[in-house]
Motif scaffolding. Sequence first.
Motif, short mmCIF file in Angstrom:
data_model
loop_
_atom_site.label_atom_id
_atom_site.label_comp_id
_atom_site.label_asym_id
_atom_site.label_seq_id
_atom_site.Cartn_x
_atom_site.Cartn_y
_atom_site.Cartn_z
N CYS A 161 -46.78 31.25 -48.19
CA CYS A 161 -46.90 31.80 -46.85
C CYS A 161 -48.26 31.40 -46.30
N SER A 162 -48.25 30.85 -45.08
CA SER A 162 -49.50 30.45 -44.44
C SER A 162 -49.31 30.54 -42.93
N THR A 163 -50.43 30.52 -42.21
CA THR A 163 -50.33 30.51 -40.76
C THR A 163 -49.80 29.16 -40.31
N ASN A 164 -49.46 29.08 -39.03
CA ASN A 164 -48.93 27.83 -38.50
C ASN A 164 -49.95 26.69 -38.56
N ASN A 165 -51.25 27.00 -38.74
CA ASN A 165 -52.24 25.93 -38.92
C ASN A 165 -52.74 25.87 -40.37
N ASN A 166 -51.85 26.23 -41.30
CA ASN A 166 -52.04 26.07 -42.75
C ASN A 166 -53.15 26.89 -43.39
N ARG A 167 -53.52 27.99 -42.80
CA ARG A 167 -54.44 28.91 -43.48
C ARG A 167 -53.60 29.86 -44.33
N PRO A 168 -53.96 30.04 -45.59
CA PRO A 168 -53.16 30.89 -46.48
C PRO A 168 -53.06 32.32 -45.97
N GLY A 191 -46.25 23.90 -44.60
CA GLY A 191 -45.46 24.65 -43.64
C GLY A 191 -45.19 23.89 -42.35
N ALA A 192 -45.88 22.78 -42.15
CA ALA A 192 -45.77 22.03 -40.90
C ALA A 192 -44.34 21.59 -40.57
N PRO A 193 -43.57 21.07 -41.52
CA PRO A 193 -42.20 20.67 -41.17
C PRO A 193 -41.34 21.84 -40.69
N VAL A 194 -41.51 23.00 -41.29
CA VAL A 194 -40.75 24.18 -40.88
C VAL A 194 -41.17 24.60 -39.48
N PHE A 195 -42.47 24.63 -39.23
CA PHE A 195 -42.96 25.02 -37.92
C PHE A 195 -42.52 24.02 -36.85
N ALA A 196 -42.50 22.75 -37.18
CA ALA A 196 -42.06 21.73 -36.23
C ALA A 196 -40.58 21.92 -35.88
N ARG A 197 -39.76 22.27 -36.87
CA ARG A 197 -38.34 22.52 -36.59
C ARG A 197 -38.17 23.74 -35.71
N PHE A 198 -38.98 24.75 -35.94
CA PHE A 198 -38.95 25.95 -35.10
C PHE A 198 -39.28 25.58 -33.65
N LEU A 199 -40.34 24.80 -33.46
CA LEU A 199 -40.72 24.39 -32.11
C LEU A 199 -39.63 23.54 -31.45
N ARG A 200 -38.98 22.70 -32.22
CA ARG A 200 -37.90 21.89 -31.66
C ARG A 200 -36.74 22.77 -31.21
N HIS A 201 -36.42 23.80 -32.01
CA HIS A 201 -35.37 24.73 -31.60
C HIS A 201 -35.77 25.47 -30.33
N LEU A 202 -37.03 25.84 -30.22
CA LEU A 202 -37.50 26.51 -29.00
C LEU A 202 -37.39 25.61 -27.78
N SER A 203 -37.62 24.32 -27.96
CA SER A 203 -37.56 23.41 -26.82
C SER A 203 -36.17 23.37 -26.20
N TYR A 204 -35.12 23.61 -26.97
CA TYR A 204 -33.78 23.63 -26.42
C TYR A 204 -33.60 24.78 -25.43
N LEU A 205 -34.35 25.86 -25.60
CA LEU A 205 -34.26 26.99 -24.68
C LEU A 205 -34.82 26.66 -23.32
N GLU A 206 -35.69 25.67 -23.26
CA GLU A 206 -36.32 25.28 -22.01
C GLU A 206 -35.49 24.28 -21.21
N LEU A 207 -34.42 23.76 -21.78
CA LEU A 207 -33.58 22.82 -21.06
C LEU A 207 -32.78 23.52 -19.97
N ALA A 208 -32.66 22.87 -18.83
CA ALA A 208 -31.84 23.41 -17.75
C ALA A 208 -30.37 23.34 -18.17
N ALA A 209 -29.60 24.29 -17.68
CA ALA A 209 -28.17 24.30 -17.99
C ALA A 209 -27.55 23.02 -17.44
N SER A 210 -26.78 22.37 -18.27
CA SER A 210 -26.18 21.09 -17.87
C SER A 210 -24.98 20.79 -18.75
#
Length: 166
Positions: A64-71, A130-149
Motif C-alpha cells: 500500500c502506498s500513495t499515488n506518488n509511491n510514498r509508503p 502502484g503506478a500501473p494500477v493508478f494509471a488504469r484508474f485514471l484511464r477509467h475516470l477519463s471515460y466519464l468525461e467523454l460526451a455522450a455519443s
Amino acid sequence: MNAALTPFEQRSAARVVAPARPRKLAKVPFVELADGRLQGVVSSGSDIERVYVSSVSADHTFHCSTNNNRPCGGIRLSGCNHLRALADEAVLQYGIDRVARYLRADLPDGASTGWDVLVAIKARHEATAGAPVFARFLRHLSYLELAASTEPVTEMHWFPAGGAVR
C-alpha cells in the motif's frame, strides 16, 4: 446460441459480470482482480486530495502506498486499513468466493468479509509498483468525461457495440 450467427459473432463480446452487491464508490473508487492481484485505489481518511494504491497478490504479498509511491504509514505485519477497505469492497463487487478463489485463500466456515480473506492468506509485505494500477484508474475516470455519443471510442474499437458484425 443463435444458429444464425457465425462462431466469431457468438464469442466476440466479453461477458459483463454484475456486482454481487451494490457498493459505494467514495471510499474505494476503483477495485479490480487483475494481474494476479486484488488491486485498487482507496481514498485517504484524512486528506481529500490523497489516495492510496493497495494490492494483495495471489502469491500472498501485499503493498500500500500513495499515488506518488510514498509508503502507507499504517502498514503493519498484517496490512493496513486501506487493504481492509479494498478487500471489503472487492467482496461486495465480486463476491467472497470469487475473491478467495482468485487469491488462493482457504476460507474458514462462516467467512463473509474481505478481512476474513486477508486473515486466511496470511500475507506478507512486499513493495510493488502502484503506478500501473493508478494509471488504469485514471484511464477509467477519463471515460466519464467523454460526451455522450454513439460513435465508437477509438481505444475500444475492438469491443462490439451491439448487433451482428458483418
